[in-house]
Design a protein around this motif. Structure first.
Motif, mmCIF file in Angstrom:
data_model
loop_
_atom_site.group_PDB
_atom_site.id
_atom_site.type_symbol
_atom_site.label_atom_id
_atom_site.label_comp_id
_atom_site.label_asym_id
_atom_site.label_seq_id
_atom_site.Cartn_x
_atom_site.Cartn_y
_atom_site.Cartn_z
ATOM 1 N N ASN A 1 0.833 -1.211 0.000
ATOM 2 C CA ASN A 1 0.000 0.000 0.000
ATOM 3 C C ASN A 1 0.861 1.251 0.000
ATOM 4 O OD1 ASN A 1 -2.399 -1.306 -0.036
ATOM 5 N ND2 ASN A 1 -2.871 -1.024 2.132
ATOM 6 N N THR A 2 1.863 1.270 0.896
ATOM 7 C CA THR A 2 2.707 2.455 1.010
ATOM 8 C C THR A 2 3.358 2.777 -0.326
ATOM 9 O OG1 THR A 2 3.229 1.619 3.201
ATOM 10 C CG2 THR A 2 4.477 3.509 2.447
ATOM 11 N N VAL A 3 3.942 1.750 -0.962
ATOM 12 C CA VAL A 3 4.673 1.990 -2.202
ATOM 13 C C VAL A 3 3.716 2.419 -3.314
ATOM 14 C CG1 VAL A 3 6.054 0.900 -3.981
ATOM 15 C CG2 VAL A 3 6.524 0.430 -1.583
ATOM 16 N N LEU A 4 2.593 1.709 -3.455
ATOM 17 C CA LEU A 4 1.662 2.045 -4.538
ATOM 18 C C LEU A 4 1.124 3.464 -4.382
ATOM 19 C CD1 LEU A 4 -0.321 -1.264 -5.133
ATOM 20 C CD2 LEU A 4 1.526 -0.258 -6.483
ATOM 21 N N TYR A 5 0.737 3.818 -3.151
ATOM 22 C CA TYR A 5 0.242 5.181 -2.938
ATOM 23 C C TYR A 5 1.307 6.199 -3.286
ATOM 24 C CZ TYR A 5 -4.287 4.336 -0.792
ATOM 25 O OH TYR A 5 -5.590 4.005 -0.588
ATOM 26 N N ASN A 6 2.540 5.933 -2.842
ATOM 27 C CA ASN A 6 3.587 6.914 -3.086
ATOM 28 C C ASN A 6 3.884 7.054 -4.573
ATOM 29 O OD1 ASN A 6 4.336 8.213 -0.686
ATOM 30 N ND2 ASN A 6 5.194 6.302 0.077
ATOM 31 N N ILE A 7 3.826 5.931 -5.300
ATOM 32 C CA ILE A 7 4.043 6.022 -6.744
ATOM 33 C C ILE A 7 2.945 6.888 -7.369
ATOM 34 C CG2 ILE A 7 4.046 4.710 -8.897
ATOM 35 C CD1 ILE A 7 5.432 2.456 -7.343
ATOM 36 N N ALA A 8 1.716 6.627 -6.940
ATOM 37 C CA ALA A 8 0.603 7.439 -7.469
ATOM 38 C C ALA A 8 0.814 8.913 -7.125
ATOM 39 C CB ALA A 8 -0.716 6.945 -6.901
ATOM 40 N N PHE A 9 1.217 9.175 -5.870
ATOM 41 C CA PHE A 9 1.434 10.568 -5.457
ATOM 42 C C PHE A 9 2.537 11.205 -6.290
ATOM 43 C CE2 PHE A 9 -0.057 9.513 -0.875
ATOM 44 C CZ PHE A 9 -1.363 9.577 -1.310
#
Lengths: 306, 529
Positions: free
Chosen positions: A77-85
């Motif tokens: 979750n952390t990585v996917l959200y950060n990539i999106a951000f």
């Protein structure tokens, strides 16, 4: 020979180096010296023995995170959200900055800029409260409108699927003003002679943007993205905690490392265990930034960070 | 040439900008580790102070004026400065010391409290309790150990007045770290309901799960604009706020750790532990809650609600509130004083259950391990708890303004009552507390009734040491927030599936290991009795 070069450079760039000094000192003071505190991640901390005197306990502090069964989920979750951000929060400001730059009217530019910048100053607590009043099932504005036009209300706080979109939008809403000012500064710095030459050669607006503005912005974009990549394992605690709260129903799509650790340790408040989680994030972040920098280097040596 | 130079300058500029961004982002974390770093260096001062005390056994030297910092929980009262100016005059005269109070607001005290210790901030006195990190900080070395000698010398009145059993209850691993309060208290949760609404719909007295459900469902169905039940579940609860009444008090069960669903029956002399989640009582309760939720008794998004609900009860927007008796009594008094348009009544869902008296650690005051003036801090505590003048001041404010003294041992609210109180002065409670004449009669009756049902059980004093199962407890805490709270608040459509998921996750998190650890500690404790 080399040494000669060093001294010559030192003399030649003394002003620039002097300007660098406060920053370097700052980082030594607040980033490098406290780094010794990392030992806490491997200790069973108590006040009497202090940070360095407390007994070692190996990897015990890491266990709770790895044993939880959620480690993979929250890391993903952390990585996917950060990539999106990273994508959204760089793309939108670039677009906004280019649009603003092309707008001739100065007052219009200023007004838009100010309006975009405002959310940046709101605390996440306030944003969370606003969201609660927008999305609440019983009295929220969104559901009020839906009921008003005769549609079925939607239970947003009970539906994990909505939240990735909501969080990305809210994050962008807060970040776009700040980012666009940075990119606008970068665009203003592009040599106007190039635009003049392009105009004489008959380039239209889109060609100018595509052939001059964007290539000139690329170094800035790469630096910002590389810096952001280093934090790809750190969830924005303020955003996630205040938007989602302690609503367990939404955890599967919103739990990031930081909120997971916070919720697990509020009762035990064990400093060693939270340090271990922070250490885990730092190591992963360090590896990622090395890899990203290596990739950029491969592609174009001059544009890498180091 | 010119272009590239400009470009590199710009690059530098953006780099600096982003760095400054990164700095501001990091500084929050770093300041924390920075501060905790200093812990190692300064932790000797307490030890030296202690040896000083032992060394100068003769007279107490108060020639040097000291300023004590005291940390309390709760919102800062409007007249705090005024009252403490008055208190300081007296303290200065008696022990040549003054106090300065720092308030940790209810909204985030539980985050700030441990940090105060971890960062070794400069303070001398702090409120503490079994629900406010007492055992946790005592084990970690956050409090100064109060030895027999220290107490006898610097807090002689407290030492003499507080019964031996209270001192025993305040012990952690055989050592005392707080001056416990000296006042009998019951901790059972009760509810305030709207008596006017109950009569309006001609409902039966609320005294059981069934009559309670009838009350809530009738209001949810018929009273537009009134929410039948609400609470601040958004603050990270692991249980439904009603569980204490509907599950634990009703069945006379006691938990050892709030976040861990392992309990024992209070009247079971063997202290046999069981998994709460697996009991038929819990499973029945899930259906009970689901029925309430489906009938719209509480707001659908209650798990995200963080607002304190008492103001909404007072203004008639919510039809009930759950708290301990003392809080409910003061709520009733407040509603009456402000002529709120609601008629409130105290009810209990477990009229026949045994009541637990609060053990001594329910309220108390500790001294910071690194306090520079532990002697003076102890002397101040002794006065706060046992000197009539100072005790009245700190608990009730200024006579004639915040309270009206009635005889020697009673009082009623003064004209400025709203401007003082409401924070954790309970740590000073003692046998010279004045009785509040404004307390509604029914609240006093209820108190006497509860007191008559107080039950002392062998495991009352048992304190669980979680050192060996910290990992498991952290994970169980997370599982309970994630799976139990939504399930109990009826937010999960299929209760059976939600239940299966909860049971499975608790098992994965290591509930059995925690249960075994708890059981072995209990067995050892009972064997030693």
């Amino acid at each position: 020979m080399n040494r000669n070069n060093f001294w010559r450079n030192l003399v030649r760039y003394h002003t620039l180096l002097l300007m660098l000094l406060p920053g370097v000192l700052f980082f030594i003071l607040v980033a490098y010296i406290p780094m010794a505190g990392i030992v806490l991640a491997f200790k069973k901390y108590n006040y009497n023995d202090g940070i360095f005197g407390s007994p070692w306990n190996g990897f015990d502090n890491f266990k709770f995170f790895l044993q939880s069964g959620d480690a993979w989920d929250v890391t993903r979750n952390t990585v996917l959200y950060n990539i999106a951000f990273i994508i959204v929060n760089n793309l939108l400001p670039i677009i906004m900055a280019i649009l603003l730059f092309e707008v001739a009217k100065k007052w219009f530019r200023k007004v838009i800029q100010t309006m975009m910048f405002l959310p940046y100053f709101l605390s996440w607590v306030v944003v969370g409260a606003i969201a609660y009043n927008l999305f609440n099932y019983d009295f929220g504005l969104v559901n009020g409108l839906l009921r008003g036009v005769g549609m079925e209300p939607i239970d947003i706080y009970n539906t994990p699927a909505y939240w990735p979109t909501i969080l990305v939008i809210v994050s962008a809403w807060k970040a776009v003003g700040y980012g666009s000012i940075m990119y606008l500064a970068a665009i203003t710095g592009i040599d106007t002679e190039m635009y003049e030459a392009a105009e004489i050669d008959g380039a239209n607006v889109f060609q100018r943007i595509w052939k001059i503005t964007i290539p000139n912005l690329l170094p800035t974009v790469i630096i910002l993205v590389l810096l952001a990549v280093g934090n790809v394992f750190r969830g924005d605690f303020g955003l996630f905690y205040n938007m989602v709260g302690n609503n367990g129903l939404l955890f599967e799509s919103t739990n990031v490392i930081d909120t997971f650790v916070f919720r697990a340790l509020t009762l035990t408040s064990d400093i060693g265990m939270s340090s271990a989680a922070g250490f885990y994030q730092s190591i992963l972040g360090f590896v990622t930034i090395l890899a990203a920098n290596y990739a950029v280097r491969k592609y174009d040596k001059d544009r890498a960070l180091f | 040439m010119k272009v590239s130079k400009k470009k590199s300058f710009l690059l530098l500029l953006t780099l600096l900008l982003t760095l400054s961004m990164a700095i501001s982002a990091c500084s929050g974390n770093n300041s924390k580790s920075n501060q905790s770093e200093s812990t190692g260096k300064t932790n000797n001062s307490a030890a030296t102070a202690e040896t000083n005390v032992a060394g100068t056994e003769t007279d107490i030297d108060t020639s040097k004026e000291v300023r004590l910092k005291m940390v309390m929980l709760g919102a800062k009262p409007a007249d705090s400065q005024k009252v403490y100016d008055e208190i300081n005059k007296k303290l200065k005269e008696k022990i040549n010391a003054t106090v300065e109070v720092e308030y940790l607001d209810w909204a985030d005290w539980s985050q700030k409290y441990p940090i105060k210790f971890a960062a070794n901030e400069d303070f001398d006195l702090i409120y503490t309790s079994n629900w406010a990190f007492y055992n946790d900080q005592a084990t970690k070395g956050g409090f100064l150990e109060l030895t027999e000698d220290l107490l006898k010398k610097y807090a002689p009145v407290a030492k003499a007045n507080i019964p031996e059993v209270n001192w025993d209850q305040a012990k952690v691993n055989g050592k005392i770290y707080m001056i416990p309060n000296n006042h009998m208290e019951v901790v059972d949760k009760l509810s305030l309901i709207r008596e006017d609404l109950r009569q309006k719909y001609n409902l039966p007295e609320v005294n059981s799960l069934e009559s309670f459900a009838t009350y809530l469902k009738t209001i949810a169905k018929n009273e537009k604009g009134v929410t039948a039940y609400s609470d601040a579940a958004g603050n990270g609860v692991v249980w439904h706020d009603l569980d204490l009444q509907t599950l634990f008090q009703l069945n006379n069960w006691r938990l050892l750790n709030y976040a861990v669903p392992i309990a024992f029956k209070a009247d079971d002399p063997t202290g046999k532990l069981f998994n709460v989640i697996e009991t038929p009582e819990y499973k029945d309760l899930l259906n009970y809650y689901k029925d309430l939720a489906d009938n719209g008794v509480w707001p659908k998004n209650i798990i995200n609600n963080k607002a304190d609900i008492w103001p909404q009860v007072k203004s008639g927007k919510v039809s009930m509130i759950t708290q301990n008796l003392l809080t409910l009594a003061s709520n009733m008094a407040e509603a009456k004083r402000e002529n709120a348009n609601v008629n409130l009544k105290i009810v209990t869902l477990s009229p026949n259950a045994k009541t637990s008296a609060a053990i001594a650690t329910q309220n108390g005051m500790g001294i910071h391990a690194t306090s520079k003036n532990p002697e003076r801090a102890l002397m101040a505590l002794d006065l706060f708890q046992n000197n009539k003048e100072i005790h009245d001041l700190v608990l009730l404010g200024i006579a004639g303004e915040h309270y009206k003294p009635e005889g020697d041992d009673k009082y009623s609210a003064g004209p400025m009552a709203a401007n003082y109180g409401g924070y954790s002065t309970w740590g000073f409670n003692s046998n010279i507390n004045r009785e509040n004449l404004d307390t509604p009669k029914e609240a006093l009756d209820m108190l006497n009734e509860l007191k008559s049902r107080v039950y002392h059980y062998p495991l009352e004093k048992f304190v669980f040491d979680d050192t060996n199962v910290k990992n498991e407890i952290s994970n169980i805490n997370n599982v309970m927030i994630r799976y139990n709270a939504p399930l109990e608040y009826g937010a999960i459509e299929n209760t059976n599936e939600g239940y299966a998921q909860l049971a499975k996750q608790l098992k994965t998190a290591g509930l059995e290991k925690v249960q075994q650890e708890m059981q072995s500690q209990i067995d050892a404790f009972l064997a030693a009795q």
